[in-house]
Design a protein around this motif. Structure first.
Motif, PDB file in Angstrom:
ATOM      1  N   GLY A  83      78.831 -95.576  55.178  1.00  0.00           N
ATOM      2  CA  GLY A  83      78.031 -95.216  56.340  1.00  0.00           C
ATOM      3  C   GLY A  83      77.707 -93.749  56.474  1.00  0.00           C
ATOM      4  N   GLU A  84      78.073 -92.921  55.510  1.00  0.00           N
ATOM      5  CA  GLU A  84      77.759 -91.497  55.548  1.00  0.00           C
ATOM      6  C   GLU A  84      77.759 -90.948  54.128  1.00  0.00           C
ATOM      7  OE1 GLU A  84      80.923 -88.949  56.999  1.00  0.00           O
ATOM      8  OE2 GLU A  84      82.291 -90.668  57.037  1.00  0.00           O
ATOM      9  N   ASP A  85      77.085 -89.825  53.962  1.00  0.00           N
ATOM     10  CA  ASP A  85      77.031 -89.201  52.641  1.00  0.00           C
ATOM     11  C   ASP A  85      78.266 -88.316  52.458  1.00  0.00           C
ATOM     12  OD1 ASP A  85      74.701 -90.472  52.124  1.00  0.00           O
ATOM     13  OD2 ASP A  85      73.402 -88.770  52.570  1.00  0.00           O
ATOM     14  N   ILE A  86      79.337 -88.932  51.991  1.00  0.00           N
ATOM     15  CA  ILE A  86      80.596 -88.210  51.789  1.00  0.00           C
ATOM     16  C   ILE A  86      80.495 -87.286  50.582  1.00  0.00           C
ATOM     17  CG2 ILE A  86      83.051 -88.492  51.229  1.00  0.00           C
ATOM     18  CD1 ILE A  86      82.913 -91.187  52.730  1.00  0.00           C
ATOM     19  N   PHE A  87      79.806 -87.754  49.534  1.00  0.00           N
ATOM     20  CA  PHE A  87      79.712 -86.997  48.289  1.00  0.00           C
ATOM     21  C   PHE A  87      78.297 -86.443  48.109  1.00  0.00           C
ATOM     22  CE2 PHE A  87      83.133 -90.026  47.747  1.00  0.00           C
ATOM     23  CZ  PHE A  87      84.119 -89.275  47.128  1.00  0.00           C
ATOM     24  N   GLU A  88      78.201 -85.154  47.865  1.00  0.00           N
ATOM     25  CA  GLU A  88      76.904 -84.526  47.585  1.00  0.00           C
ATOM     26  C   GLU A  88      76.607 -84.673  46.094  1.00  0.00           C
ATOM     27  OE1 GLU A  88      74.660 -80.171  47.757  1.00  0.00           O
ATOM     28  OE2 GLU A  88      76.714 -80.398  48.491  1.00  0.00           O
ATOM     29  N   ILE A  89      75.448 -85.243  45.796  1.00  0.00           N
ATOM     30  CA  ILE A  89      75.046 -85.493  44.412  1.00  0.00           C
ATOM     31  C   ILE A  89      74.009 -84.455  44.005  1.00  0.00           C
ATOM     32  CG2 ILE A  89      74.018 -87.171  42.830  1.00  0.00           C
ATOM     33  CD1 ILE A  89      74.950 -89.352  44.851  1.00  0.00           C
ATOM     34  N   THR A  90      74.273 -83.739  42.913  1.00  0.00           N
ATOM     35  CA  THR A  90      73.331 -82.713  42.463  1.00  0.00           C
ATOM     36  C   THR A  90      72.874 -83.013  41.034  1.00  0.00           C
ATOM     37  OG1 THR A  90      75.144 -81.310  41.644  1.00  0.00           O
ATOM     38  CG2 THR A  90      74.391 -80.934  43.900  1.00  0.00           C
ATOM     39  N   GLU A  91      71.677 -82.562  40.711  1.00  0.00           N
ATOM     40  CA  GLU A  91      71.153 -82.721  39.350  1.00  0.00           C
ATOM     41  C   GLU A  91      71.374 -81.440  38.567  1.00  0.00           C
ATOM     42  OE1 GLU A  91      67.018 -83.714  36.878  1.00  0.00           O
ATOM     43  OE2 GLU A  91      67.086 -83.979  39.056  1.00  0.00           O
ATOM     44  N   ILE A  92      71.845 -81.580  37.339  1.00  0.00           N
ATOM     45  CA  ILE A  92      72.066 -80.436  36.452  1.00  0.00           C
ATOM     46  C   ILE A  92      70.882 -80.330  35.503  1.00  0.00           C
ATOM     47  CG2 ILE A  92      73.528 -79.475  34.630  1.00  0.00           C
ATOM     48  CD1 ILE A  92      75.889 -80.929  35.927  1.00  0.00           C
ATOM     49  N   SER A  93      70.221 -79.192  35.499  1.00  0.00           N
ATOM     50  CA  SER A  93      69.064 -78.988  34.635  1.00  0.00           C
ATOM     51  C   SER A  93      69.483 -78.902  33.170  1.00  0.00           C
ATOM     52  CB  SER A  93      68.336 -77.702  35.032  1.00  0.00           C
ATOM     53  OG  SER A  93      67.317 -77.401  34.106  1.00  0.00           O
ATOM     54  N   ARG A  94      68.678 -79.464  32.295  1.00  0.00           N
ATOM     55  CA  ARG A  94      68.933 -79.390  30.854  1.00  0.00           C
ATOM     56  C   ARG A  94      68.294 -78.153  30.222  1.00  0.00           C
ATOM     57  NH1 ARG A  94      70.914 -83.876  28.053  1.00  0.00           N
ATOM     58  NH2 ARG A  94      71.157 -85.784  29.283  1.00  0.00           N
ATOM     59  N   ASN A  95      67.571 -77.369  31.004  1.00  0.00           N
ATOM     60  CA  ASN A  95      66.805 -76.255  30.445  1.00  0.00           C
ATOM     61  C   ASN A  95      67.662 -75.271  29.652  1.00  0.00           C
ATOM     62  OD1 ASN A  95      64.498 -77.306  31.563  1.00  0.00           O
ATOM     63  ND2 ASN A  95      64.537 -76.000  33.383  1.00  0.00           N
ATOM     64  N   ASN A  96      68.864 -74.993  30.137  1.00  0.00           N
ATOM     65  CA  ASN A  96      69.716 -74.005  29.479  1.00  0.00           C
ATOM     66  C   ASN A  96      70.832 -74.643  28.653  1.00  0.00           C
ATOM     67  OD1 ASN A  96      68.292 -71.813  30.667  1.00  0.00           O
ATOM     68  ND2 ASN A  96      69.436 -72.114  32.570  1.00  0.00           N
ATOM     69  N   LEU A  97      70.716 -75.944  28.404  1.00  0.00           N
ATOM     70  CA  LEU A  97      71.738 -76.636  27.631  1.00  0.00           C
ATOM     71  C   LEU A  97      71.255 -76.883  26.203  1.00  0.00           C
ATOM     72  CD1 LEU A  97      72.885 -79.345  30.227  1.00  0.00           C
ATOM     73  CD2 LEU A  97      73.840 -77.065  29.843  1.00  0.00           C
ATOM     74  N   ASN A  98      72.186 -76.905  25.283  1.00  0.00           N
ATOM     75  CA  ASN A  98      71.854 -77.135  23.876  1.00  0.00           C
ATOM     76  C   ASN A  98      71.702 -78.638  23.642  1.00  0.00           C
ATOM     77  OD1 ASN A  98      71.476 -76.903  21.131  1.00  0.00           O
ATOM     78  ND2 ASN A  98      73.665 -76.620  20.677  1.00  0.00           N
ATOM     79  N   THR A  99      70.561 -79.170  24.044  1.00  0.00           N
ATOM     80  CA  THR A  99      70.333 -80.604  23.942  1.00  0.00           C
ATOM     81  C   THR A  99      68.838 -80.895  23.901  1.00  0.00           C
ATOM     82  OG1 THR A  99      70.626 -82.735  25.075  1.00  0.00           O
ATOM     83  CG2 THR A  99      70.453 -80.789  26.465  1.00  0.00           C
ATOM     84  N   LYS A 100      68.476 -81.980  23.220  1.00  0.00           N
ATOM     85  CA  LYS A 100      67.088 -82.428  23.182  1.00  0.00           C
ATOM     86  C   LYS A 100      66.868 -83.658  24.040  1.00  0.00           C
ATOM     87  CE  LYS A 100      66.296 -80.603  18.510  1.00  0.00           C
ATOM     88  NZ  LYS A 100      65.926 -80.937  17.115  1.00  0.00           N
ATOM     89  N   LYS A 101      67.934 -84.140  24.661  1.00  0.00           N
ATOM     90  CA  LYS A 101      67.840 -85.320  25.526  1.00  0.00           C
ATOM     91  C   LYS A 101      67.010 -84.990  26.765  1.00  0.00           C
ATOM     92  CE  LYS A 101      70.822 -88.703  24.048  1.00  0.00           C
ATOM     93  NZ  LYS A 101      70.712 -90.156  24.199  1.00  0.00           N
ATOM     94  N   LYS A 102      66.395 -86.040  27.344  1.00  0.00           N
ATOM     95  CA  LYS A 102      65.572 -85.856  28.537  1.00  0.00           C
ATOM     96  C   LYS A 102      66.147 -86.553  29.771  1.00  0.00           C
ATOM     97  CE  LYS A 102      62.453 -83.626  26.159  1.00  0.00           C
ATOM     98  NZ  LYS A 102      62.299 -82.153  26.321  1.00  0.00           N
ATOM     99  N   ASP A 103      67.151 -87.414  29.565  1.00  0.00           N
ATOM    100  CA  ASP A 103      67.717 -88.148  30.695  1.00  0.00           C
ATOM    101  C   ASP A 103      68.296 -87.185  31.730  1.00  0.00           C
ATOM    102  OD1 ASP A 103      67.160 -90.635  29.558  1.00  0.00           O
ATOM    103  OD2 ASP A 103      69.018 -90.610  28.389  1.00  0.00           O
ATOM    104  N   LYS A 104      68.184 -87.560  32.996  1.00  0.00           N
ATOM    105  CA  LYS A 104      68.725 -86.738  34.069  1.00  0.00           C
ATOM    106  C   LYS A 104      70.253 -86.690  33.990  1.00  0.00           C
ATOM    107  CE  LYS A 104      65.102 -87.272  37.576  1.00  0.00           C
ATOM    108  NZ  LYS A 104      64.816 -87.725  38.962  1.00  0.00           N
TER     109      LYS A 104
END
Length: 353
Positions: free
Chosen positions: A204-225
């Motif tokens: 019934g409430e947003d207990i956990f804050e969900i954030t997206e981590i950008s791949r821009n500065n990561l050593n990866t070619k994957k596109k998945d969020k």
């Protein structure tokens, strides 16, 4: 000479005994201690500096075997971390997450970081103040080894300093890729909705804050969020834990298998089954196929054509060796070997084979 106050209560607490004061003093006098309003330590007894040392002397006189065991009464801890941890682990493991445990040392230095004087690795001489970077490395490690569904979590203590030393037990979890290796979840991605349904929807409430981590500065070619959650156990309300239970299951011990450093190869097959009655038989045959170079296999698509009264089954085999890179010839030979018994069954075919 050094003196120690007479504190028979302290001695009894240390030893679990019930000595009277007069009895305690008699033991000490027999050991050569001079007793006035305090206990005077002889100059030759450099090993006696506290009540703990005196308790050891008394225990020797009484005899360790003559001291009866007494139950220990522990005060209840304000935050029952162990119960919380067990419930979180049960929830996440039941939903396909894998637990990781990382070293607490990092090269990152923040204002709140605690520096280590004698680090095991000179390049990692700070205690981490967040689980985030460790879990990102775990995710990338798995993705580089062709894992297309990554769901990881860690529950660890974090140390930081401001005006004083601060210790927190935190939960961190990270997800990316497919929801699962079954035909219901194969085409679905791990996204905000998935994580929100798992962690927040039932409360019934947003207990956990969900954030997206950008791949821009990561050593990866994957596109998945990449989605991430980190929260101190003390900040998770009791109402969240009250709705969770610990799953009691028989332990299924899994033998450790080292990760292969050789690439894997994937083969997808679309089975056409013209007799609905034998579908379960075909599925059982596929699931029972095992070979040392078959790393994984699963149904990724299931379609029933009611008009033509046929079923189309999408099945994936993942091949990988621990000894070498597999050639197409070796894989094709193995494919023909494992599929031949199934294709001999009337009403079962693979278009193009």
């Amino acid at each position: 000479s050094t003196s120690i106050p007479i504190d028979v209560k302290k001695i009894n607490n240390i030893l679990g005994t019930s000595l009277e004061k007069d009895e305690y003093i008699r033991y000490l006098k027999d050991l050569g201690f001079d007793i006035t309003d305090q206990i005077k330590i002889p100059t030759y007894r450099h090993d006696i500096v506290s009540n703990n040392d005196l308790a050891e002397e008394i225990a020797r006189v009484i005899g360790y075997n003559n001291i009866k065991s007494t139950p220990i009464n522990l005060k209840k801890i304000a935050y029952n971390h162990e119960g919380k941890v067990a419930k979180l682990e049960s929830l996440l493991v039941e939903n396909g997450f894998y637990e990781v445990i990382n070293f607490p040392f990092t090269s990152d230095k923040e204002r709140e970081s605690i520096n280590i004087d004698n680090p095991l690795d000179s390049n990692r001489n700070n205690l981490r103040i967040s689980l985030k970077e460790s879990l990102i490395e775990n995710l990338l490690y798995n993705e580089r080894r062709q894992k297309d569904s990554v769901k990881l979590f860690e529950i660890s203590d974090i140390y930081s300093k401001d005006k004083e030393l601060k210790q927190q037990k935190k939960l961190g979890l990270i997800i990316s890729g497919r929801q699962g290796h079954n035909y219901n979840n194969f085409q679905k991605k791990l996204d905000y909705h998935y994580l929100n349904e798992l962690l927040n929807s039932d409360h019934g409430e947003d207990i956990f804050e969900i954030t997206e981590i950008s791949r821009n500065n990561l050593n990866t070619k994957k596109k998945d969020k990449i989605l991430y959650v980190e929260k101190s156990l003390e900040d998770i309300p009791e109402s969240f834990f009250s709705k969770l239970s610990i799953e009691q299951k028989d332990i299924d011990f899994i033998n450790y298998k080292p990760i292969s450093e050789y690439p894997s190869s994937t083969r997808d097959f679309s089975f056409v089954i013209e007799d609905v009655k034998i579908v379960n038989e075909i599925i059982d045959m596929l699931h029972n196929i095992s070979d040392e170079i078959i790393k994984d296999s699963f149904i990724f698509d299931y379609y029933k054509d009611d008009k033509r009264e046929i079923i189309k089954l999408g099945y994936r085999f993942i091949f990988q060796s621990h000894l070498k890179t597999l050639s197409d010839f070796e894989i094709n030979k193995k494919v023909n070997e494992i599929l031949s018994p199934i294709l001999k069954i009337d009403g079962v075919s693979i278009p193009g084979m």
